[in-house]
Design a protein around this motif. Structure first.
Motif, mmCIF file in Angstrom:
data_model
loop_
_atom_site.group_PDB
_atom_site.id
_atom_site.type_symbol
_atom_site.label_atom_id
_atom_site.label_comp_id
_atom_site.label_asym_id
_atom_site.label_seq_id
_atom_site.Cartn_x
_atom_site.Cartn_y
_atom_site.Cartn_z
ATOM 1 N N GLN A 247 0.813 -1.212 0.000
ATOM 2 C CA GLN A 247 0.000 0.000 0.000
ATOM 3 C C GLN A 247 0.848 1.263 0.000
ATOM 4 O O GLN A 247 0.447 2.295 -0.557
ATOM 5 C CB GLN A 247 -0.928 0.000 1.226
ATOM 6 N N LEU A 248 2.025 1.212 0.616
ATOM 7 C CA LEU A 248 2.866 2.406 0.755
ATOM 8 C C LEU A 248 3.952 2.503 -0.312
ATOM 9 O O LEU A 248 4.804 3.389 -0.226
ATOM 10 C CB LEU A 248 3.525 2.418 2.141
ATOM 11 N N SER A 249 3.949 1.609 -1.278
ATOM 12 C CA SER A 249 5.007 1.631 -2.301
ATOM 13 C C SER A 249 4.979 2.932 -3.101
ATOM 14 O O SER A 249 6.032 3.515 -3.407
ATOM 15 C CB SER A 249 4.845 0.431 -3.236
ATOM 16 N N GLN A 250 3.774 3.430 -3.437
ATOM 17 C CA GLN A 250 3.690 4.679 -4.204
ATOM 18 C C GLN A 250 4.200 5.860 -3.393
ATOM 19 O O GLN A 250 4.859 6.762 -3.922
ATOM 20 C CB GLN A 250 2.246 4.917 -4.634
ATOM 21 N N VAL A 251 3.910 5.865 -2.095
ATOM 22 C CA VAL A 251 4.391 6.950 -1.231
ATOM 23 C C VAL A 251 5.916 6.935 -1.155
ATOM 24 O O VAL A 251 6.567 7.994 -1.176
ATOM 25 C CB VAL A 251 3.771 6.826 0.165
ATOM 26 N N MET A 252 6.518 5.765 -1.104
ATOM 27 C CA MET A 252 7.969 5.674 -1.032
ATOM 28 C C MET A 252 8.611 6.173 -2.327
ATOM 29 O O MET A 252 9.642 6.847 -2.300
ATOM 30 C CB MET A 252 8.380 4.223 -0.768
ATOM 31 N N VAL A 253 7.997 5.868 -3.457
ATOM 32 C CA VAL A 253 8.523 6.373 -4.729
ATOM 33 C C VAL A 253 8.450 7.893 -4.761
ATOM 34 O O VAL A 253 9.366 8.575 -5.234
ATOM 35 C CB VAL A 253 7.743 5.754 -5.903
ATOM 36 N N THR A 254 7.358 8.454 -4.244
ATOM 37 C CA THR A 254 7.210 9.909 -4.189
ATOM 38 C C THR A 254 8.302 10.542 -3.336
ATOM 39 O O THR A 254 8.831 11.611 -3.668
ATOM 40 C CB THR A 254 5.830 10.283 -3.637
ATOM 41 N N VAL A 258 11.039 13.496 -4.929
ATOM 42 C CA VAL A 258 11.134 14.897 -4.503
ATOM 43 C C VAL A 258 12.549 15.441 -4.667
ATOM 44 O O VAL A 258 12.758 16.463 -5.336
ATOM 45 C CB VAL A 258 10.625 15.055 -3.055
ATOM 46 N N PRO A 259 13.595 14.820 -4.086
ATOM 47 C CA PRO A 259 14.957 15.358 -4.328
ATOM 48 C C PRO A 259 15.419 15.162 -5.764
ATOM 49 O O PRO A 259 16.221 15.961 -6.273
ATOM 50 C CB PRO A 259 15.834 14.565 -3.347
ATOM 51 N N ALA A 260 14.925 14.111 -6.452
ATOM 52 C CA ALA A 260 15.326 13.901 -7.842
ATOM 53 C C ALA A 260 14.827 15.038 -8.738
ATOM 54 O O ALA A 260 15.529 15.470 -9.662
ATOM 55 C CB ALA A 260 14.798 12.562 -8.347
ATOM 56 N N ILE A 261 13.625 15.541 -8.448
ATOM 57 C CA ILE A 261 13.096 16.667 -9.226
ATOM 58 C C ILE A 261 13.958 17.911 -9.011
ATOM 59 O O ILE A 261 14.231 18.675 -9.951
ATOM 60 C CB ILE A 261 11.633 16.929 -8.835
ATOM 61 N N GLY A 262 14.401 18.142 -7.777
ATOM 62 C CA GLY A 262 15.267 19.289 -7.508
ATOM 63 C C GLY A 262 16.573 19.208 -8.259
ATOM 64 O O GLY A 262 17.031 20.203 -8.858
ATOM 65 N N LEU A 263 17.207 18.021 -8.282
ATOM 66 C CA LEU A 263 18.459 17.858 -9.019
ATOM 67 C C LEU A 263 18.233 18.027 -10.521
ATOM 68 O O LEU A 263 19.035 18.665 -11.218
ATOM 69 C CB LEU A 263 19.059 16.487 -8.724
ATOM 70 N N ALA A 264 17.138 17.476 -11.016
ATOM 71 C CA ALA A 264 16.853 17.601 -12.452
ATOM 72 C C ALA A 264 16.612 19.055 -12.842
ATOM 73 O O ALA A 264 17.017 19.488 -13.933
ATOM 74 C CB ALA A 264 15.637 16.742 -12.809
ATOM 75 N N SER A 265 15.973 19.819 -11.960
ATOM 76 C CA SER A 265 15.742 21.241 -12.271
ATOM 77 C C SER A 265 17.049 22.020 -12.337
ATOM 78 O O SER A 265 17.223 22.900 -13.195
ATOM 79 C CB SER A 265 14.807 21.846 -11.222
ATOM 80 N N LEU A 266 18.004 21.698 -11.462
ATOM 81 C CA LEU A 266 19.300 22.362 -11.520
ATOM 82 C C LEU A 266 20.028 22.031 -12.821
ATOM 83 O O LEU A 266 20.614 22.919 -13.466
ATOM 84 C CB LEU A 266 20.146 21.939 -10.320
ATOM 85 N N LEU A 267 19.998 20.758 -13.216
ATOM 86 C CA LEU A 267 20.644 20.378 -14.474
ATOM 87 C C LEU A 267 19.967 21.052 -15.671
ATOM 88 O O LEU A 267 20.640 21.464 -16.624
ATOM 89 C CB LEU A 267 20.600 18.851 -14.629
ATOM 90 N N LEU A 268 18.634 21.185 -15.609
ATOM 91 C CA LEU A 268 17.912 21.823 -16.709
ATOM 92 C C LEU A 268 18.279 23.297 -16.822
ATOM 93 O O LEU A 268 18.493 23.818 -17.929
ATOM 94 C CB LEU A 268 16.409 21.653 -16.493
#
Length: 312
Positions: A247-254, A258-268
């Motif tokens: 049940q919590l697998s989707q929450v763990m992926v989220t 969150v930090p992956a989006i921040g790193l991707a925004s810096l690279l972009l």
């Protein structure tokens, strides 16, 4: 320094790290194969069987320090076939590679930040490995309780039943029970041996099992009936934990996105506007903004992990 040179140095260090890890995996697999051949052939153990350790001088010096003993205790709970010296060298190589890559791809300001994240990731990896090993051990507890109940019902002593369970079960339960059997063989009490195992693999299920075995050994009660009932309870808790993880697998992926989006925004940003991160981190206000943003991303990651943590 030229960013291309930093990028090349970082890639070289990461390649060296992968080579070391590959050699380590190959040597560990070779040692396991040799042990399996030895066990199947039932021959006498040849002298010097096992994986050759690297960085022995560093390892000896490190074990004399409090920091080295702390690393050794952490590694003992993970089940990794790595010495403190080897682990430290691997971590330093990974930190140096992350530092140079971040400085080359983003800006020099992000080098120390990437190094700190690398150190935190090393500690998080040990915690994750310990949790993973504990989860695997918990999944084996119903079978462990069943084997102990059958052995004691057949009239065997608890010490003998633990030795049989150590031979029947796979790792990590087999390894941990073998340690307990070795402790019992040299004169340790059941309380001490099982208590050390519960400290290495902390979980409510194991605490209940250890308490049941210790109380039955002290009072001489009906250990077979207690273990039978405990087996049913552990099976039910095992299914409950599996449902919760699903049940919590989707929450763990989220939480990891969150930090992956921040790193991707810096690279972009750095790709769309080359040198923008250099100019931004060249001023105190820009550095403060970056640190605040990183703190907020880290806080979001920790909050999501904390909200998704359910004790069973």
């Amino acid at each position: 320094m030229n960013p291309l040179i930093l990028l090349a140095l970082g890639a070289t260090l990461l390649a060296c790290l992968f080579v070391v890890l590959g050699l380590h995996a190959y040597a560990a697999g070779h040692a396991q194969r040799a042990a399996l051949v030895e066990r199947l052939s039932s021959s006498d153990a040849p002298e010097g069987v096992g994986r050759g350790r690297r960085f022995r001088a560093l390892d000896r010096r490190l074990r004399r320090t409090a920091f080295g003993r702390w690393i050794e205790r952490r590694l003992a709970t993970t089940g990794l076939a790595v010495t403190p010296g080897e682990f430290l060298v691997h971590v330093l190589l990974a930190v140096a590679g992350a530092w140079l890559l971040a400085a080359a791809l983003l800006a020099p300001f992000f080098g120390p930040v990437a190094g700190l994240i690398g150190l935190w990731s090393a500690n998080a990896f040990l915690s994750w490995q310990r949790t993973r090993r504990t989860e695997r051990f918990i999944s084996q507890l119903p079978e462990l309780a069943r084997i102990l109940a059958n052995a004691t019902q057949a009239g065997l002593a608890l010490r003998t039943a633990i030795g049989i369970a150590a031979e029947e079960l796979e790792a990590p339960a087999g390894e941990e029970l073998a340690r307990v059997a070795d402790r019992l063989a040299v004169g340790h009490s059941i309380d001490e041996a099982l208590g050390e195992m519960a400290q290495r693999l902390p979980s409510r299920e194991l605490v209940v099992l250890v308490s049941t075995l210790v109380l039955s050994a002290r009072s001489g009660g009906a250990i077979v009936g207690s273990l039978r009932n405990l087996t049913v309870t552990l099976e039910q808790r095992k299914e409950t934990r599996r449902e919760i993880r699903t049940q919590l697998s989707q929450v763990m992926v989220t939480a990891y996105l969150v930090p992956a989006i921040g790193l991707a925004s810096l690279l972009l940003v750095n790709t769309m506007l080359p040198g923008a991160l250099d100019r931004m981190t060249g001023a105190f206000i820009g550095q403060t903004a970056v640190l605040v943003a990183l703190s907020l991303f880290t806080l979001g990651f920790l909050l999501i992990r904390r909200l998704s943590k359910i004790e069973v």
